[in-house]
Design a protein around this motif. Structure first.
Motif, PDB file in Angstrom:
ATOM      1  N   UNK A 221      32.884  -0.649  47.569  1.00  0.00           N
ATOM      2  CA  UNK A 221      31.983  -0.971  46.465  1.00  0.00           C
ATOM      3  C   UNK A 221      31.006   0.174  46.298  1.00  0.00           C
ATOM      4  N   UNK A 222      30.451   0.240  45.101  1.00  0.00           N
ATOM      5  CA  UNK A 222      29.496   1.300  44.805  1.00  0.00           C
ATOM      6  C   UNK A 222      28.165   0.654  44.470  1.00  0.00           C
TER       7      UNK A 222
ATOM      8  N   UNK B  88      30.325  -5.256  37.114  1.00  0.00           N
ATOM      9  CA  UNK B  88      29.009  -4.679  37.406  1.00  0.00           C
ATOM     10  C   UNK B  88      28.002  -5.826  37.540  1.00  0.00           C
ATOM     11  N   UNK B  89      27.436  -5.954  38.735  1.00  0.00           N
ATOM     12  CA  UNK B  89      26.426  -6.988  38.989  1.00  0.00           C
ATOM     13  C   UNK B  89      25.091  -6.277  39.168  1.00  0.00           C
ATOM     14  N   UNK B  90      24.134  -6.589  38.302  1.00  0.00           N
ATOM     15  CA  UNK B  90      22.815  -5.970  38.410  1.00  0.00           C
ATOM     16  C   UNK B  90      21.809  -6.938  39.001  1.00  0.00           C
TER      17      UNK B  90
ATOM     18  N   UNK C 280      28.925  -2.063  41.728  1.00  0.00           N
ATOM     19  CA  UNK C 280      30.208  -1.920  41.054  1.00  0.00           C
ATOM     20  C   UNK C 280      31.265  -2.388  42.046  1.00  0.00           C
ATOM     21  N   UNK C 281      31.796  -3.571  41.811  1.00  0.00           N
ATOM     22  CA  UNK C 281      32.818  -4.078  42.723  1.00  0.00           C
ATOM     23  C   UNK C 281      33.784  -4.993  41.994  1.00  0.00           C
ATOM     24  N   UNK C 282      35.024  -4.962  42.429  1.00  0.00           N
ATOM     25  CA  UNK C 282      36.096  -5.761  41.812  1.00  0.00           C
ATOM     26  C   UNK C 282      36.159  -5.536  40.296  1.00  0.00           C
TER      27      UNK C 282
ATOM     28  N   UNK D 255      23.479   7.071  43.923  1.00  0.00           N
ATOM     29  CA  UNK D 255      24.640   6.221  43.770  1.00  0.00           C
ATOM     30  C   UNK D 255      25.499   6.450  45.007  1.00  0.00           C
ATOM     31  N   UNK D 256      25.896   5.384  45.689  1.00  0.00           N
ATOM     32  CA  UNK D 256      26.663   5.545  46.925  1.00  0.00           C
ATOM     33  C   UNK D 256      27.867   4.629  46.959  1.00  0.00           C
ATOM     34  N   UNK D 257      28.920   5.121  47.561  1.00  0.00           N
ATOM     35  CA  UNK D 257      30.111   4.292  47.743  1.00  0.00           C
ATOM     36  C   UNK D 257      30.209   3.878  49.203  1.00  0.00           C
TER      37      UNK D 257
END
Ligand SMILES: [Zn+2]
Length: 254
Positions: free
Chosen positions: A133-134, A158-160, A153-155, A123-125
């Motif tokens: 974003x992560x 969670x967009x997969x 993970x942004x705004x 997992x990276x930011x």
């Protein structure tokens, strides 16, 4: 946030015939603009749909297959202000980033601020000029062994994305918690060529992952013939998850 589908076609025949485009999709958000899998036509469809390559903050290449990477270096030239300013982020599969067959050359990797060779489980930011974003890297089961899917993970969302993969047991659990889950659903049903998800496989994943919304894309000829909207309806009915079949140029507001 908006997800823009620049190309929703998949498979070898569509790749050459371009019945549907193969430019991938773009996520425009207040913390980052991210182009995922810029395949053949990504630059032209970006321009056609008024999605400025100069406005990109990150480019993701999920695996080292030509329908996912062919325009990646061109898009890097855009992201880096015609190649004149070192900026932006590139996240690619290990095979796309390293070794003799890498599709993103060292020259272009040197043009960006951060070039990350994705490791499943990590997992990276990332920091952009607009925010952060992560990304969580999730391994796929594909002919390109370093292929990865991800959760972004942004705004506050969670967009997969599940890219090209065979059905795999971990997918349902790994992709739980998504507001939107974009799945490459190449075929309506199984045939002798394995290595891609079918409508039935997507139903199984969704029953476990339970995203708020699923969008299917990367469709092969058989899927187009079966009718993507009809297949989406079937997936929705059997999984209980809201499903939309993407079309080239679709803009989905999150
Ligand atoms: Zn592939």
């Amino acid at each position: 946030m908006e997800i823009v589908f620049l190309g929703t076609g998949g498979g070898r025949i569509n790749l050459i015939k371009q019945i549907r485009g193969t430019g991938g999709f773009r996520i425009d958000s207040s913390s980052a603009n991210i182009h995922v899998d810029p395949g053949p036509g990504a630059l032209l469809s970006s321009l056609g749909y008024k999605e400025d390559p100069l406005g990109l903050d990150a480019i993701i290449v999920t695996h080292n297959h030509v329908d996912h990477f062919s325009d990646a270096m061109v898009m890097i030239e855009g992201m880096t202000n015609y190649g004149l300013k070192k900026r932006g982020i590139v996240i690619g599969s290990r095979t796309a980033m390293e070794g003799p067959d890498r599709s993103i050359h060292g020259y272009h990797q040197s043009k960006v601020d951060d070039a990350y060779s994705a490791v499943p489980g990590e997992k990276r930011t990332f920091k952009t000029e607009k925010g952060t974003f992560e990304i969580e890297i999730i391994g796929m089961k594909h002919e390109e062994e370093t292929a990865f899917g991800f959760k972004l993970f942004l705004d506050g969302k969670v967009i997969g994305h599940i890219t090209d993969t065979e059905p795999a047991e971990h997918l349902g659990k790994a992709f739980s918690g998504c507001d939107v889950l974009i799945i490459n659903c190449m075929k309506p049903e199984a045939d002798k060529y394995h290595g891609h998800l079918t409508t039935g496989d997507v139903i199984a994943v969704l029953k476990e992952a339970r995203p708020a919304m699923c969008i299917i894309t990367h469709m092969g000829l058989k899927m187009m013939k079966a009718g993507p909207a009809k297949e989406a309806e079937k997936i929705e009915k059997e999984s209980g998850v809201k499903v939309l079949a993407a079309k080239d140029g679709l803009r989905f507001k999150v």
